[in-house]
Design a protein around this motif. Sequence first.
Motif, PDB file in Angstrom:
ATOM      1  N   GLU A  67       1.037   4.133  -2.896  1.00  0.00           N
ATOM      2  CA  GLU A  67       0.681   5.505  -2.542  1.00  0.00           C
ATOM      3  C   GLU A  67       1.810   6.486  -2.827  1.00  0.00           C
ATOM      4  O   GLU A  67       1.567   7.575  -3.358  1.00  0.00           O
ATOM      5  CB  GLU A  67       0.306   5.576  -1.056  1.00  0.00           C
ATOM      6  CG  GLU A  67      -0.999   4.903  -0.713  1.00  0.00           C
ATOM      7  CD  GLU A  67      -1.249   4.895   0.781  1.00  0.00           C
ATOM      8  OE1 GLU A  67      -0.385   5.438   1.527  1.00  0.00           O
ATOM      9  OE2 GLU A  67      -2.274   4.342   1.211  1.00  0.00           O
ATOM     10  N   ARG A  68       3.016   6.126  -2.474  1.00  0.00           N
ATOM     11  CA  ARG A  68       4.121   7.070  -2.538  1.00  0.00           C
ATOM     12  C   ARG A  68       4.922   7.006  -3.833  1.00  0.00           C
ATOM     13  O   ARG A  68       5.476   8.011  -4.269  1.00  0.00           O
ATOM     14  CB  ARG A  68       5.074   6.826  -1.356  1.00  0.00           C
ATOM     15  CG  ARG A  68       4.398   6.800  -0.004  1.00  0.00           C
ATOM     16  CD  ARG A  68       3.713   8.112   0.324  1.00  0.00           C
ATOM     17  NE  ARG A  68       4.672   9.203   0.385  1.00  0.00           N
ATOM     18  CZ  ARG A  68       4.365  10.438   0.755  1.00  0.00           C
ATOM     19  NH1 ARG A  68       3.108  10.727   1.068  1.00  0.00           N
ATOM     20  NH2 ARG A  68       5.292  11.379   0.789  1.00  0.00           N
ATOM     21  N   SER A 103       0.833  -1.215   0.000  1.00  0.00           N
ATOM     22  CA  SER A 103       0.000   0.000   0.000  1.00  0.00           C
ATOM     23  C   SER A 103       0.858   1.253   0.000  1.00  0.00           C
ATOM     24  O   SER A 103       0.581   2.217  -0.732  1.00  0.00           O
ATOM     25  CB  SER A 103      -0.925  -0.006   1.214  1.00  0.00           C
ATOM     26  OG  SER A 103      -1.814  -1.113   1.177  1.00  0.00           O
ATOM     27  N   ARG A 104       1.921   1.255   0.810  1.00  0.00           N
ATOM     28  CA  ARG A 104       2.789   2.434   0.838  1.00  0.00           C
ATOM     29  C   ARG A 104       3.547   2.594  -0.478  1.00  0.00           C
ATOM     30  O   ARG A 104       3.776   3.714  -0.936  1.00  0.00           O
ATOM     31  CB  ARG A 104       3.777   2.328   1.993  1.00  0.00           C
ATOM     32  CG  ARG A 104       3.176   2.210   3.382  1.00  0.00           C
ATOM     33  CD  ARG A 104       2.363   3.416   3.810  1.00  0.00           C
ATOM     34  NE  ARG A 104       0.988   3.334   3.373  1.00  0.00           N
ATOM     35  CZ  ARG A 104       0.047   2.590   3.943  1.00  0.00           C
ATOM     36  NH1 ARG A 104       0.350   1.823   4.974  1.00  0.00           N
ATOM     37  NH2 ARG A 104      -1.194   2.612   3.491  1.00  0.00           N
TER      38      ARG A 104
END
Length: 369
Positions: A151-152, A147-148
């Motif tokens: 997202e990033r 997820s990170r």
Amino acid sequence: MNDSSWGAPPRPEFWGTPEGPSQGAFPAGPAYDAYDAPPVSRTQPMPVVPDTREDVEVRDQRDLGAALPGGPYFRDETPQEPMASPPPVPPVPAQPEKKKAGRDLRSAIGVGVGLGALVLASLFIVKAVFVGVVAVAVVVGLWELTSRLEERKQIKAPLVPLAVGGAAMVVAGYVRGAEGAWVAMALTSLAVLVWRMTEPPQNYLRDVTAGVFAAFYVPFLATFVTMLLTADDGPWRVLTFLLLTVVSDTGAYAIGWRFGKHKLAPRISPGKTREGLFGAVSFAMVAGALCMEFLIDDGTWWQGLLLGLAVAASATLGDLGESMIKRDLGIKDMGTLLPGHGGIMDRLDSLLPTAPVVWLLLAVFVGTG
């Protein structure tokens, strides 16, 4: 010629009626009789009196006093003495800033105690339940990491094959040992490559590389924890592994918070200090000697010293490794699932790289049986 043609006022004798002045219109007197007389100045010039030498000196002194800065603004103003400046105020010594823990210690301690109770209960009651706890932690950690990344960095590592393959990897390590772990790792990597083919080919290499990295970083390293459990004294080996890692982190935090002055890796993790590393090594070596002497079959205290030193090094490197990842992603924590700790990955950062180190050293010192 009439006087009014030059702008002069009419003569007094023609004021009043047209025939002449009315009687009693103006009183007779010299003011009117002298109307035609040329104007005479009423002021007389003052005689010029030469200045004396004393007057010139006084005038020069007054002009000089008015021209100098701080002199009187008026010549007849008496210069005043400058006001005395107030005595200097002694500087107030700066109070040293109190160090803060940076996290909610009450929440962190409460969550840590709860997780410890769950791990110990599953570890010493039913081993299969402990394997399930490890598998759940791996799946949640993979979800946080992917997820990170998306997202990033817009990196889409496929979560479904990673989650299924990661859980299977943990179980395979417990059932089939290192051989089963390697086979599961290979199959999980292949599943990541195939799963990503269902999407457009743009950034394919980037996404599958991140997926293979996630499979190795989280579930494969976690399989060494379940491989520790397969020995006859498996629960005590896992407990030793957990205790040494926690004691290392605690020693680094306690000594670094109290005495830390020299940064260990300021560009990666500004909070870590060399003093903290010394605390981690000291605490872990003492705990290792005690654990090897009293918890591990056929273990000796000097083996525990070496084990503690290795755990302190691997736990510190693991913490720095995840700090590197988080700094690259521009985040502080991998998640918010655990109050006071962050996410699951923020607790696994030092455990994951330490598991194979402990498994290998215990296999060398006392065997795998």
